[in-house]
Design a protein around this motif. Structure first.
Motif, PDB file in Angstrom:
ATOM      1  N   PHE A  83      32.545  59.231  44.090  1.00 32.02           N
ATOM      2  CA  PHE A  83      31.749  60.373  43.665  1.00 32.02           C
ATOM      3  C   PHE A  83      31.709  61.506  44.678  1.00 32.02           C
ATOM      4  N   LYS A  84      32.215  61.286  45.867  1.00 31.42           N
ATOM      5  CA  LYS A  84      32.174  62.336  46.883  1.00 31.42           C
ATOM      6  C   LYS A  84      33.033  63.520  46.466  1.00 31.42           C
ATOM      7  N   ASN A  85      32.478  64.698  46.658  1.00 28.74           N
ATOM      8  CA  ASN A  85      33.192  65.935  46.353  1.00 28.74           C
ATOM      9  C   ASN A  85      33.731  65.966  44.930  1.00 28.74           C
ATOM     10  N   THR A  86      32.826  65.770  43.972  1.00 30.28           N
ATOM     11  CA  THR A  86      33.220  65.820  42.565  1.00 30.28           C
ATOM     12  C   THR A  86      32.367  66.824  41.800  1.00 30.28           C
ATOM     13  N   PHE A  87      32.924  67.283  40.705  1.00 29.99           N
ATOM     14  CA  PHE A  87      32.227  68.121  39.734  1.00 29.99           C
ATOM     15  C   PHE A  87      32.219  67.343  38.435  1.00 29.99           C
ATOM     16  N   CYS A  88      31.078  67.333  37.740  1.00 33.45           N
ATOM     17  CA  CYS A  88      31.012  66.620  36.468  1.00 33.45           C
ATOM     18  C   CYS A  88      29.900  67.212  35.609  1.00 33.45           C
ATOM     19  N   VAL A  89      30.157  67.273  34.305  1.00 30.99           N
ATOM     20  CA  VAL A  89      29.143  67.674  33.343  1.00 30.99           C
ATOM     21  C   VAL A  89      28.751  66.427  32.555  1.00 30.99           C
ATOM     22  N   PHE A  90      27.491  66.043  32.695  1.00 30.89           N
ATOM     23  CA  PHE A  90      26.935  64.919  31.941  1.00 30.89           C
ATOM     24  C   PHE A  90      26.308  65.458  30.665  1.00 30.89           C
ATOM     25  N   ASN A  91      26.327  64.664  29.616  1.00 27.42           N
ATOM     26  CA  ASN A  91      25.622  65.013  28.389  1.00 27.42           C
ATOM     27  C   ASN A  91      24.340  64.207  28.338  1.00 27.42           C
ATOM     28  N   GLU A  92      23.217  64.903  28.091  1.00 25.70           N
ATOM     29  CA  GLU A  92      21.951  64.189  27.992  1.00 25.70           C
ATOM     30  C   GLU A  92      21.989  63.272  26.779  1.00 25.70           C
ATOM     31  N   ILE A  93      21.435  62.095  26.945  1.00 26.21           N
ATOM     32  CA  ILE A  93      21.382  61.103  25.866  1.00 26.21           C
ATOM     33  C   ILE A  93      19.981  60.507  25.811  1.00 26.21           C
ATOM     34  N   GLN A  94      19.681  59.869  24.698  1.00 24.18           N
ATOM     35  CA  GLN A  94      18.458  59.071  24.617  1.00 24.18           C
ATOM     36  C   GLN A  94      18.660  57.854  25.500  1.00 24.18           C
ATOM     37  N   ALA A  95      17.584  57.232  25.932  1.00 24.09           N
ATOM     38  CA  ALA A  95      17.687  56.066  26.817  1.00 24.09           C
ATOM     39  C   ALA A  95      18.593  55.006  26.193  1.00 24.09           C
TER      40      ALA A  95
ATOM     41  N   LEU B   9      24.321  67.917  44.344  1.00 24.77           N
ATOM     42  CA  LEU B   9      23.886  66.617  44.843  1.00 24.77           C
ATOM     43  C   LEU B   9      24.711  66.297  46.072  1.00 24.77           C
ATOM     44  N   ALA B  10      24.109  66.413  47.229  1.00 21.36           N
ATOM     45  CA  ALA B  10      24.814  66.152  48.487  1.00 21.36           C
ATOM     46  C   ALA B  10      26.112  66.956  48.492  1.00 21.36           C
ATOM     47  N   ASN B  11      27.249  66.306  48.263  1.00 19.85           N
ATOM     48  CA  ASN B  11      28.533  67.006  48.309  1.00 19.85           C
ATOM     49  C   ASN B  11      29.200  67.078  46.938  1.00 19.85           C
ATOM     50  N   SER B  12      28.409  66.982  45.883  1.00 21.80           N
ATOM     51  CA  SER B  12      28.947  67.048  44.522  1.00 21.80           C
ATOM     52  C   SER B  12      28.129  68.005  43.665  1.00 21.80           C
TER      53      SER B  12
ATOM     54  N   ASP C  91      36.257  68.452  43.786  1.00 22.27           N
ATOM     55  CA  ASP C  91      35.523  69.660  44.148  1.00 22.27           C
ATOM     56  C   ASP C  91      35.662  69.930  45.642  1.00 22.27           C
ATOM     57  N   ASN C  92      35.771  71.185  45.982  1.00 20.81           N
ATOM     58  CA  ASN C  92      35.657  71.626  47.370  1.00 20.81           C
ATOM     59  C   ASN C  92      35.284  73.099  47.340  1.00 20.81           C
ATOM     60  N   SER C  93      34.914  73.649  48.466  1.00 17.59           N
ATOM     61  CA  SER C  93      34.439  75.031  48.488  1.00 17.59           C
ATOM     62  C   SER C  93      35.550  76.047  48.712  1.00 17.59           C
ATOM     63  N   VAL C  94      36.765  75.604  48.986  1.00 17.54           N
ATOM     64  CA  VAL C  94      37.846  76.513  49.343  1.00 17.54           C
ATOM     65  C   VAL C  94      38.738  76.865  48.151  1.00 17.54           C
ATOM     66  N   GLU C  95      39.157  75.861  47.399  1.00 21.23           N
ATOM     67  CA  GLU C  95      40.102  76.087  46.297  1.00 21.23           C
ATOM     68  C   GLU C  95      39.456  76.840  45.132  1.00 21.23           C
TER      69      GLU C  95
END
Length: 183
Positions: A12-24, A59-62, A90-94
């Motif tokens: 999970f370090k240095n990642t980008f992700c879109v989560f979809n909200e769900i019911q429990a 979140l930290a580095n993500s 993910d990174n801040s340069v590219e």
């Protein structure tokens, strides 16, 4: 839910992700696979990750964003799900990000270039430039004071034209405004 799925260390370090909200999800009295120091809880499956958290975004580095359900819930803690294929580097340069305005609800967000939503037309930017343009676009979408310097018949159309230039060109907001005032 299925049996415990092992995630590679550091995935999970240095990642980008879109989560979809769900019911429990139905947990069947299963312990969380991981609980962070900040209180987020995770389940890992072969299909993807379930996350229960009261904080999303950086979140930290993500960068993990939650796309809300159509009908919003009042709970501070929200469940999200993301398939493994939705985690991008993910990174801040590219130049990894493109901007996605939504004119029907006056919002703007960003997506990763590896996202299936990328049309190969929007300009790619690094994290800093993306954040800067998003701030400008949010101001254009929500404020009206900037428009008093322009002649226009339809404010929504003016907003859309300026924002599209910001998304699809390297022109600065100042250059776009100056060009419009001269024409």
């Amino acid at each position: 839910m299925e049996k415990k799925f092992k995630v590679p260390a550091g995935f999970f370090k240095n990642t980008f992700c879109v989560f979809n909200e769900i019911q429990a999800p139905e947990i069947e009295q299963r312990k969380f696979d991981y609980e962070s120091k900040s209180g987020s809880c995770y389940y890992f499956t072969k299909q993807g990750m379930y996350r229960l958290s009261n904080h999303w975004g950086r979140l930290a580095n993500s960068k993990w964003r939650l796309e809300p359900l159509e009908i919003e819930t009042n709970s501070k803690f929200k469940w999200g799900f993301a398939p493994w294929a939705s985690f991008y580097p993910d990174n801040s340069v590219e130049e990894l990000y493109f901007i996605q305005p939504n004119f029907s609800n006056n919002t703007v967000n960003y997506q990763h270039k590896n996202s299936p939503e990328f049309d190969n037309k929007a300009l790619l930017r690094n994290s800093f430039e993306t954040a800067k343009k998003i701030k400008q676009i949010r101001n254009l979408l929500t404020l009206t004071s900037w428009a008093k310097y322009f002649e226009y018949e339809d404010l929504q159309e003016l907003r859309k034209e300026i924002i599209q230039e910001l998304v699809y060109t390297n022109s600065t907001l100042e250059e776009i405004k100056r060009k419009r005032q001269q024409s």
